[in-house]
Structure formats: structure tokens, C-alpha cells
Design an enzyme around this catalytic site. Structure first.
Site, PDB file in Angstrom:
ATOM      1  N   ASN A  17       0.947  -1.243  -0.003  1.00 10.06           N
ATOM      2  CA  ASN A  17      -0.011  -0.008   0.213  1.00 10.06           C
ATOM      3  C   ASN A  17       0.870   1.235   0.065  1.00 10.06           C
ATOM      4  O   ASN A  17       0.548   2.320  -0.620  1.00 10.06           O
ATOM      5  CB  ASN A  17      -1.035  -0.060   1.276  1.00 10.06           C
ATOM      6  CG  ASN A  17      -2.428  -0.828   0.870  1.00 10.06           C
ATOM      7  OD1 ASN A  17      -3.147  -0.433  -0.117  1.00 10.06           O
ATOM      8  ND2 ASN A  17      -2.330  -2.115   1.547  1.00 10.06           N
ATOM      9  N   HIS A  37      -8.569  -1.222   5.591  1.00  9.79           N
ATOM     10  CA  HIS A  37      -8.749  -2.679   6.271  1.00  9.79           C
ATOM     11  C   HIS A  37      -9.430  -3.580   5.158  1.00  9.79           C
ATOM     12  O   HIS A  37     -10.124  -3.231   4.341  1.00  9.79           O
ATOM     13  CB  HIS A  37      -9.948  -2.586   7.319  1.00  9.79           C
ATOM     14  CG  HIS A  37     -10.443  -3.906   8.056  1.00  9.79           C
ATOM     15  ND1 HIS A  37      -9.548  -4.305   8.992  1.00  9.79           N
ATOM     16  CD2 HIS A  37     -11.317  -4.742   8.041  1.00  9.79           C
ATOM     17  CE1 HIS A  37      -9.787  -5.610   9.531  1.00  9.79           C
ATOM     18  NE2 HIS A  37     -11.021  -5.877   8.756  1.00  9.79           N
TER      19      HIS A  37
HETATM   20  C1  GRF Z   1      -3.369  -4.989   3.943  1.00  3.05           C
HETATM   21  O1  GRF Z   1      -4.000  -6.026   3.311  1.00  3.05           O
HETATM   22  C2  GRF Z   1      -4.129  -3.900   4.685  1.00  3.05           C
HETATM   23  O2  GRF Z   1      -5.424  -3.842   4.420  1.00  3.05           O
HETATM   24  C3  GRF Z   1      -3.852  -4.801   6.239  1.00  3.05           C
HETATM   25  O3  GRF Z   1      -2.582  -5.352   5.997  1.00  3.05           O
HETATM   26  C4  GRF Z   1      -2.156  -5.502   4.668  1.00  3.05           C
HETATM   27  C5  GRF Z   1      -0.960  -4.749   4.560  1.00  3.05           C
HETATM   28  O4  GRF Z   1      -0.470  -5.007   3.265  1.00  3.05           O
HETATM   29  N1  GRF Z   1      -4.152  -3.686   7.002  1.00  3.05           N
HETATM   30  P1  GRF Z   1       0.979  -4.021   2.843  1.00  3.05           P
HETATM   31  O5  GRF Z   1       1.780  -3.878   3.785  1.00  3.05           O
HETATM   32  O6  GRF Z   1       0.342  -2.633   2.326  1.00  3.05           O
HETATM   33  O7  GRF Z   1       1.445  -4.584   1.524  1.00  3.05           O
END
Ligand code: GRF
Length: 221
Positions: free
Chosen positions: A15, A111
Site C-alpha cells: 500500500n 482494512h
Molecule cells: C493490507 O491488506 C491492509 O489492508 C492490511 O494489512 C495489509 C498490508 O499490506 N491492514 P501491505 O503491507 O500494504 O502490503
């Protein structure tokens, strides 16, 4: 004026990467990620930030005797960067009510479920266990109750008969990478804000107000 983001991570950083891409492409305009803070030194997402030349910091929760002490240290670090918005991007720590209140309306989370369904952990396995037909992701303002803050955008994805938690997670993650930049762009441009405990839109996102359906579903068969 340039908007300042502080991102909090614990893991992979996909993300973070999608938000960084959006800042670089101008989808999120006039915005700089001024620091990425991880509560885990081994978080692979730190390398994503370093690669992009973004300052990083590790504040390891294990170094603090209490949740309050950790949150106080985290708050000091964040505030030193004077962020306009604090972005939880896979940050896997529960935060105290005092910490959350300090950033009310200025802190968002993503989330991996269609909240209010499946708050907490293991959302994809739980969705499969329940037999839901639709799953997805939610961006929301952070309030003291875990995963219960006012919803900014959601993306829905179908659950397929062949899915296992990993395949479902991958489909949801793709949607996360679309809606988190969209939500941040809306907040940072002043189109969306938290007001009296509710999300207020001055200009809605395309489609239903505050709601995004995954484009896969909108595409003709
Ligand atoms: C994502 O699925 C987010 O929604 C959750 O943890 C994961 C994090 O993934 N809270 P990344 O570290 O951004 O790849």
C-alpha cells in the site's frame, strides 16, 4: 502548499508503494511522504521507502513497557514531522484512545474487508468460512474502536468458488491499491473530511457517493 504524509507500516509495504506511485504520478497532487515509521525493524516495506529516498524510522513496540509508552513515543515522532495526514498502511498495532483522539480526522486506515463485516485479523479466511459472496476493502477514519471508524470508500470484489485465503487476499489487495490513493487524494484536496463524527463529501467520487465498486465488476462480461 505541499501536503505532508506520515505513513505507519508493519510489513510488506504494497500500500505504501501504491500511495507513493500516486504521489509521483500526480493522482495525489502536491503531496510528499515525509516519513515512513515501522514498529518492526524487519518490515520489508522499509526498503520500499528507502529505495524511494523517503526517511524511515523504526519504533519497536517491544522496546516499550506499555502500550501507552509506545504510543507516546510514536506520537512524538509523528508530530515532529508536522503531518497533514497520518496514514496507517498495514500497521498492525492497536492504538490507545488517547493517541487516536489526538489525530481524529487526520488519521486513516485501510482494512481488508467490507466493514463492518470482519473487523480484526484473518479477514479473508473468515469471509470464506462464512460463505459470503462479496468481500473487499475499506478506507476509514480511525476512531478508538478497532476498525469501526467512519467509512470513506469501499471496494467490493466477488468471492469465487475456487478461492482460498491467498487468492482472495490477492484480489482484495488489488482493490486496496486503487481505493487508498483515491481516498487520500479526496481528503488532501479537501473534497472529503470528517465532520461531527461523519464523513462529509463536498464533491463525491465518481459513482455512488463514497462508494467504489471494483472495476472488474463494472466491465462488460
Ligand atoms: C493490507 O491488506 C491492509 O489492508 C492490511 O494489512 C495489509 C498490508 O499490506 N491492514 P501491505 O503491507 O500494504 O502490503
Amino acid at each position: 502548499m505541499t501536503n505532508r504524509l506520515v505513513l505507519l507500516i508493519s510489513g510488506r509495504g504494497s500500500n505504501l508503494q501504491s500511495i507513493l506511485n500516486a504521489c509521483q504520478s500526480g493522482q495525489i497532487s502536491s503531496t510528499e511522504i515525509v516519513c515512513v515509521i515501522s514498529n518492526r525493524a524487519e518490515a520489508p516495506g522499509l526498503a520500499v521507502a528507502i529505495q524511494a529516498g523517503i526517511p524511515t524510522q523504526v519504533i519497536a513496540h517491544r522496546d516499550y513497557a506499555s502500550r501507552e509508552d509506545f504510543d507516546a513515543a510514536l506520537r512524538r515522532s509523528i508530530d515532529a514531522h508536522h503531518p497533514d495526514l497520518v496514514v496507517l498502511a498495514g500497521f498492525m498495532r492497536q492504538l490507545t484512545a488517547a493517541f487516536v483522539s489526538h489525530y481524529l480526522g487526520r488519521m486513516v486506515n485501510i482494512h481488508p474487508s467490507l466493514l463492518p463485516a470482519f473487523p480484526g485479523l484473518h479477514t479473508h479466511a473468515r469471509a470464506l468460512e462464512k460463505g459470503v459472496c462479496w468481500h473487499g476493502a475499506t478506507v476509514h477514519f480511525v476512531t478508538p474502536e478497532l476498525d469501526a471508524g467512519p467509512i470513506i470508500v469501499q471496494a467490493a470484489v466477488p468471492v469465487l468458488a475456487t478461492d482460498d485465503p491467498a487468492s482472495l487476499a490477492a484480489r482484495v489487495l488489488e482493490a486496496e491499491h486503487q481505493i487508498y490513493p483515491q481516498a487520500l487524494a479526496a481528503i488532501l484536496s479537501g473534497r472529503c473530511r470528517l465532520e461531527a463524527g461523519r464523513v462529509h463529501w463536498s464533491t463525491p467520487l465518481p459513482g455512488a457517493e463514497g462508494t467504489v465498486v471494483h472495476p472488474v465488476l463494472a466491465a462488460p462480461a
